[in-house]
Enzyme design. Structure first.
Site, PDB file in Angstrom:
ATOM      1  N   SER A   1       0.851   0.776  -9.032  1.00  0.00           N
ATOM      2  CA  SER A   1       2.198   0.114  -8.643  1.00  0.00           C
ATOM      3  C   SER A   1       2.661  -0.999  -9.548  1.00  0.00           C
ATOM      4  CB  SER A   1       2.020  -0.656  -7.328  1.00  0.00           C
ATOM      5  OG  SER A   1       1.152   0.313  -6.390  1.00  0.00           O
TER       6      SER A   1
HETATM    7  C1  LIG Z   1       1.150   3.582  -5.018  1.00  0.00           C
HETATM    8  S1  LIG Z   1      -0.351   4.730  -4.786  1.00  0.00           S
HETATM    9  C2  LIG Z   1      -1.731   3.732  -4.952  1.00  0.00           C
HETATM   10  C3  LIG Z   1      -1.935   2.682  -6.051  1.00  0.00           C
HETATM   11  C4  LIG Z   1      -3.226   2.281  -6.367  1.00  0.00           C
HETATM   12  N1  LIG Z   1      -3.567   1.366  -5.438  1.00  0.00           N
HETATM   13  C5  LIG Z   1      -3.363   1.615  -7.727  1.00  0.00           C
HETATM   14  O1  LIG Z   1      -4.070   0.615  -8.094  1.00  0.00           O
HETATM   15  O2  LIG Z   1      -3.246   2.507  -8.830  1.00  0.00           O
HETATM   16  C6  LIG Z   1      -0.349   5.541  -3.156  1.00  0.00           C
HETATM   17  C7  LIG Z   1      -1.646   6.218  -3.033  1.00  0.00           C
HETATM   18  O3  LIG Z   1      -1.652   6.485  -1.707  1.00  0.00           O
HETATM   19  C8  LIG Z   1      -2.543   7.345  -1.434  1.00  0.00           C
HETATM   20  N2  LIG Z   1      -2.395   8.031  -0.060  1.00  0.00           N
HETATM   21  C9  LIG Z   1      -1.054   8.648   0.701  1.00  0.00           C
HETATM   22  N3  LIG Z   1      -1.465   8.843   1.968  1.00  0.00           N
HETATM   23  C10 LIG Z   1      -2.847   8.390   2.216  1.00  0.00           C
HETATM   24  C11 LIG Z   1      -3.532   8.422   3.125  1.00  0.00           C
HETATM   25  N4  LIG Z   1      -3.283   8.762   4.463  1.00  0.00           N
HETATM   26  N5  LIG Z   1      -4.988   8.041   3.021  1.00  0.00           N
HETATM   27  C12 LIG Z   1      -5.377   7.432   1.923  1.00  0.00           C
HETATM   28  N6  LIG Z   1      -4.558   7.434   0.710  1.00  0.00           N
HETATM   29  C13 LIG Z   1      -3.336   8.009   0.828  1.00  0.00           C
HETATM   30  C14 LIG Z   1      -1.747   8.392  -2.288  1.00  0.00           C
HETATM   31  O4  LIG Z   1      -2.443   9.930  -2.727  1.00  0.00           O
HETATM   32  C15 LIG Z   1      -1.721   7.605  -3.685  1.00  0.00           C
HETATM   33  O5  LIG Z   1      -2.778   7.734  -4.519  1.00  0.00           O
END
Ligand SMILES: C[S@@+](CC[C@H](N)C(=O)[O-])C[C@H]1O[C@@H](n2cnc3c(N)ncnc32)[C@H](O)[C@@H]1O
Length: 419
Positions: free
Chosen positions: A74
């Site tokens: 992000s």
């Molecule tokens: C914006 S990214 C996260 C960025 C991360 N915190 C970083 O520092 O790089 C959103 C993440 O949420 C994950 N995601 C989406 N739905 C999810 C769920 N139900 N449970 C866990 N992770 C999920 C996606 O696979 C993705 O990797």
């Protein structure tokens, strides 16, 4: 060695930029969050990009499938703000939903320090493996990564003093509340009326009460508790989508939208100008105020990029074209560049107008009206709202608040607290 020195220099510059940006927004970065950023090299978590890109204050796409973004690191200023909303203290147990690159988990690892524990979960197993390797290399063994649907939390590691979600939540699963200690803090991007607000809640008895609310923009959470609104795939090639986030919004097919876009638009002047960052603020305004708010994007195919008005998208990297506007059952109106005659754009300000498609001739004027009202107030905030989250129907809900029913929670929203 030279790489390490250059990375340190760039990271130092990034931290200074975060300090400035957040101070200007009235939410100054706290010393512990600043120290966590200084101690955590972002380039270790976002391989495949240059050092300069790794330390730019932008989100970095790390995975996409069929042109749809699946994960990103992000935007650092947004991460810093959310970490401050979370208010982590050394020694605490923290749950993160959405491991992605592992960078935010590593920052959380710095904040809880070696006496604490961070559990991070991602629904994408491949990302978890890569992030776990990076976290091991970063020397923070008190941070552990697991694969799973974060909507269920991670009961084995709970209860937690802090929970943070880094994908946009549409529903608030009961597991998150149950795994949070009383008085604990929970931060999540929350989708309401198609817009997103980044909300810090505190657990008060059995409900969650909002404490601070900011702006944000995250990809939607997937899995059992994910946003049921699916992007409409437009046109014959992969990687071109439209999203109408309001589930009660206009019913329109992908074929109709694509058909409208392949005709020349009618252009309307507005006299409104904006920087790329302000464009995002205009988008938030539309999301909270118009039932037909929609956004479109293409990823990959140059030919499809040309179907969208060419406007920048702030905070994003990569070959993506992005457009925002409103849709009805008979037409589409998008914000587009439209300099008034004899009046070139200045600096990074772009003159805006409306690009209108289809047969709904009033839609373009409706979008112009929004743009005029927005520019008169420049108010992009998710309004001064107050939100409570309940998990049981027999709870006494605050009278006169808007009640939004989601499959596993009730969101009670006061759109004008104190009024
Ligand atoms: C914006 S990214 C996260 C960025 C991360 N915190 C970083 O520092 O790089 C959103 C993440 O949420 C994950 N995601 C989406 N739905 C999810 C769920 N139900 N449970 C866990 N992770 C999920 C996606 O696979 C993705 O990797």
């Amino acid at each position: 060695m030279q790489v390490a020195r250059r990375a340190e220099e760039l990271n130092g510059a990034l931290v200074e930029e975060l300090k400035e940006n957040l101070a200007r927004a009235g939410t100054p970065i706290s010393p512990p969050v600043e120290a966590a950023f200084r101690a955590t090299p972002r380039h270790h978590f976002v391989p495949g990009v240059s050092l300069e890109e790794a330390y730019a204050n932008t989100s970095i796409l790390i995975k996409h499938v069929d042109g749809q973004p699946r994960s990103s690191s992000s935007q650092p200023s947004l991460m810093a703000h959310m970490l401050d909303q979370l208010d982590v203290v050394p020694g605490q147990k923290v749950l993160e939903i959405g491991t992605g690159s592992g960078y935010n988990a590593a920052l959380l690892g710095q904040l809880v320090d070696r006496g604490g524990r961070v559990v991070t979960i991602d629904i994408d197993e491949e990302l978890v493996h890569a992030a776990a390797d990076r976290l091991r290399a970063a020397g923070v063994p008190w941070v552990e990564a697991h694969a799973g649907d974060g909507g269920l939390g991670w009961p084995a590691g709970g209860p937690y003093e802090r929970i943070i979600v880094t994908a946009a939540a549409w529903d608030i699963p009961r597991a998150w509340r149950d795994q949070l200690v009383h008085g604990g803090r929970f931060v999540t991007p929350l989708m309401i009326r198609g817009g997103q607000a980044c909300v810090a809640f505190e657990r008060v008895e059995n409900h969650l009460d909002s404490v601070t609310i900011g702006d944000c923009s995250f990809m939607s959470m997937r899995g059992a508790f994910g946003d049921p609104g699916r992007p409409l795939a437009l046109g014959p090639r992969a990687g071109f989508y439209a999203v109408i986030p309001n589930p009660d919004g206009p019913r329109v097919s992908a074929g109709e939208i694509y058909g409208w876009l392949t005709d020349a638009p009618r252009e309307l002047e507005s006299g409104v100008s904006a920087t790329p960052t302000e464009l995002w603020e205009l988008e938030q305004w539309l999301a909270f105020r118009d039932e037909g708010y929609c956004f479109l994007w293409t990823h990959g195919d140059e030919a499809e990029h040309e179907l969208l008005p060419p406007l920048p998208r702030p905070g994003a990297s990569g070959p993506t074209a992005w457009a925002r506007g409103i849709v009805s059952e008979h037409g589409l109106a998008l914000v587009g560049p439209c300099p008034p005659r004899n009046h070139p754009s200045e600096g990074d300000q772009v003159y805006l107008g409306v690009w209108s498609y289809g047969t709904d001739v009033e839609l373009g004027q409706r979008l112009l009206n929004h743009m005029e009202r927005w520019t008169a107030s420049r108010d992009c905030s998710p309004l001064p709202l107050e939100i409570r989250v309940y998990h049981s129907c027999d709870t006494e809900l605050p009278p006169s608040w808007e009640i939004v029913r989601r499959p596993s929670s009730l969101l009670a929203i006061d759109w004008s607290p104190g009024a």
